[in-house]
Design a protein around this motif. Structure first.
Motif, short mmCIF file in Angstrom:
data_model
loop_
_atom_site.label_atom_id
_atom_site.label_comp_id
_atom_site.label_asym_id
_atom_site.label_seq_id
_atom_site.Cartn_x
_atom_site.Cartn_y
_atom_site.Cartn_z
N ASP A 30 0.80 -1.21 0.00
CA ASP A 30 0.00 0.00 0.00
C ASP A 30 0.84 1.27 0.00
O ASP A 30 0.47 2.26 -0.62
CB ASP A 30 -0.96 0.00 1.18
N ASN A 31 1.94 1.28 0.65
CA ASN A 31 2.82 2.45 0.67
C ASN A 31 4.27 1.99 0.75
O ASN A 31 4.96 2.24 1.74
CB ASN A 31 2.48 3.38 1.83
N TYR A 32 4.71 1.35 -0.29
CA TYR A 32 6.05 0.82 -0.35
C TYR A 32 6.79 1.38 -1.56
O TYR A 32 6.18 1.79 -2.55
CB TYR A 32 6.03 -0.71 -0.46
N THR A 33 8.09 1.39 -1.46
CA THR A 33 8.94 1.59 -2.62
C THR A 33 9.44 0.22 -3.02
O THR A 33 10.02 -0.50 -2.20
CB THR A 33 10.13 2.51 -2.31
N VAL A 34 9.17 -0.13 -4.26
CA VAL A 34 9.57 -1.43 -4.78
C VAL A 34 10.55 -1.20 -5.92
O VAL A 34 10.28 -0.40 -6.83
CB VAL A 34 8.37 -2.24 -5.27
N THR A 53 4.49 2.74 -4.64
CA THR A 53 3.19 2.16 -4.97
C THR A 53 2.02 3.08 -4.61
O THR A 53 0.95 2.96 -5.18
CB THR A 53 3.01 0.81 -4.23
N ARG A 54 2.23 3.99 -3.68
CA ARG A 54 1.15 4.88 -3.26
C ARG A 54 0.67 5.77 -4.40
O ARG A 54 -0.53 6.00 -4.56
CB ARG A 54 1.62 5.75 -2.09
N ASP A 55 1.61 6.27 -5.21
CA ASP A 55 1.21 7.22 -6.25
C ASP A 55 1.82 6.92 -7.62
O ASP A 55 1.59 7.68 -8.57
CB ASP A 55 1.59 8.65 -5.85
N GLY A 56 2.60 5.85 -7.74
CA GLY A 56 3.14 5.47 -9.04
C GLY A 56 4.37 6.24 -9.46
O GLY A 56 4.81 6.10 -10.62
N SER A 57 4.96 7.04 -8.59
CA SER A 57 6.18 7.75 -8.94
C SER A 57 7.30 6.76 -9.23
O SER A 57 7.44 5.75 -8.53
CB SER A 57 6.61 8.67 -7.79
N THR A 58 8.07 7.05 -10.28
CA THR A 58 9.08 6.09 -10.73
C THR A 58 10.45 6.71 -10.90
O THR A 58 10.60 7.94 -11.02
CB THR A 58 8.67 5.46 -12.07
N TYR A 59 11.43 5.84 -10.94
CA TYR A 59 12.82 6.21 -11.26
C TYR A 59 13.38 5.13 -12.18
O TYR A 59 13.07 3.94 -12.02
CB TYR A 59 13.68 6.29 -9.99
N TYR A 60 14.20 5.57 -13.17
CA TYR A 60 14.88 4.63 -14.06
C TYR A 60 16.35 5.01 -14.16
O TYR A 60 16.70 6.19 -14.30
CB TYR A 60 14.27 4.67 -15.46
N GLU A 61 17.18 4.00 -14.12
CA GLU A 61 18.60 4.21 -14.39
C GLU A 61 18.76 4.44 -15.88
O GLU A 61 17.96 3.94 -16.69
CB GLU A 61 19.36 2.97 -13.91
N PHE A 68 12.59 -0.01 -20.46
CA PHE A 68 11.92 -0.73 -19.37
C PHE A 68 10.82 0.15 -18.77
O PHE A 68 10.96 1.37 -18.69
CB PHE A 68 12.91 -1.09 -18.27
N THR A 69 9.75 -0.50 -18.32
CA THR A 69 8.66 0.21 -17.66
C THR A 69 8.31 -0.52 -16.38
O THR A 69 8.05 -1.73 -16.40
CB THR A 69 7.42 0.28 -18.56
N ILE A 70 8.29 0.22 -15.28
CA ILE A 70 7.88 -0.36 -14.00
C ILE A 70 6.49 0.14 -13.68
O ILE A 70 6.15 1.31 -13.89
CB ILE A 70 8.89 0.00 -12.88
N PHE A 71 5.63 -0.76 -13.23
CA PHE A 71 4.27 -0.36 -12.86
C PHE A 71 3.74 -1.32 -11.81
O PHE A 71 4.24 -2.44 -11.66
CB PHE A 71 3.34 -0.30 -14.08
N SER A 72 2.75 -0.88 -11.10
CA SER A 72 2.19 -1.70 -10.03
C SER A 72 0.71 -1.94 -10.25
O SER A 72 0.01 -1.10 -10.83
CB SER A 72 2.41 -1.04 -8.67
N ASP A 73 0.26 -3.07 -9.81
CA ASP A 73 -1.15 -3.40 -9.76
C ASP A 73 -1.45 -3.67 -8.29
O ASP A 73 -1.23 -4.78 -7.80
CB ASP A 73 -1.45 -4.63 -10.63
N ASN A 74 -1.88 -2.63 -7.60
CA ASN A 74 -2.07 -2.76 -6.16
C ASN A 74 -3.17 -3.75 -5.80
O ASN A 74 -3.13 -4.36 -4.72
CB ASN A 74 -2.34 -1.39 -5.54
N ALA A 75 -4.14 -3.92 -6.67
CA ALA A 75 -5.21 -4.89 -6.40
C ALA A 75 -4.64 -6.31 -6.37
O ALA A 75 -5.13 -7.17 -5.63
CB ALA A 75 -6.29 -4.78 -7.46
N LYS A 76 -3.59 -6.53 -7.16
CA LYS A 76 -2.94 -7.85 -7.20
C LYS A 76 -1.71 -7.90 -6.29
O LYS A 76 -1.03 -8.93 -6.23
CB LYS A 76 -2.53 -8.20 -8.62
N ASN A 77 -1.42 -6.76 -5.65
CA ASN A 77 -0.25 -6.71 -4.75
C ASN A 77 1.03 -7.09 -5.47
O ASN A 77 1.88 -7.82 -4.94
CB ASN A 77 -0.48 -7.63 -3.55
N THR A 78 1.15 -6.59 -6.70
CA THR A 78 2.25 -7.00 -7.56
C THR A 78 2.85 -5.79 -8.28
O THR A 78 2.11 -4.89 -8.70
CB THR A 78 1.77 -8.03 -8.60
#
Length: 130
Positions: A30-34, A53-61, A68-78
């Motif tokens: 719910d409020n993690y940095t992954v 995960t709280r707001d979808g803010s991202t960082y890329y090297e 590459f694209t990082i994204f979260s599906d909080n409903a799936k906890n993934t």
């Protein structure tokens, strides 16, 4: 039992795509940095991308930004890492890590601090044949 479970990875050819997933077990994102790290043979582990995960803010090297694209599906906890236009130099074992989100921004410092994350996935091999 609290841990991260990874899936995805495998062997592909240069220019192809793969998607990695990182699922939380025993807690919620719910409020993690992954973040995603990778370690190639003979090299140090490097952080390549992270998401709050709280707001979808991202960082890329730099080496993966735009591919590459990082994204979260909080409903799936993934959290997912979509990897497109893969190159031979992307070959590595990929790990996800998660920690409570405490910083105001998501940037290279956030990525570095994830090295001390509470939770780590088991790692998955990505091999890109040239």
């Amino acid at each position: 039992q609290v841990h991260l479970v990874q899936s995805g990875g495998g062997l592909v050819k240069s220019g192809e795509s793969l998607r990695l997933s990182c699922s939380a077990s025993g807690f919620t994102f719910d409020n993690y940095t992954v973040g995603w790290f990778r370690q190639a043979p003979g090299k140090d582990r490097e952080g390549i991308s992270c998401i709050r995960t709280r707001d979808g803010s991202t960082y890329y090297e730099d080496s993966v930004e735009g591919r590459f694209t990082i994204f979260s599906d909080n409903a799936k906890n993934t959290v997912f890492l979509q990897m497109d236009n893969l190159r031979a130099e992307d070959t590595a074992v990929y790990y996800c890590a998660a920690d409570k989100a405490t910083a105001r921004q998501v940037d290279v410092v956030t990525m570095i601090l994830l090295v001390t994350a509470d939770y780590w996935g088991q790692g998955t091999q990505v091999t890109v044949a040239s």
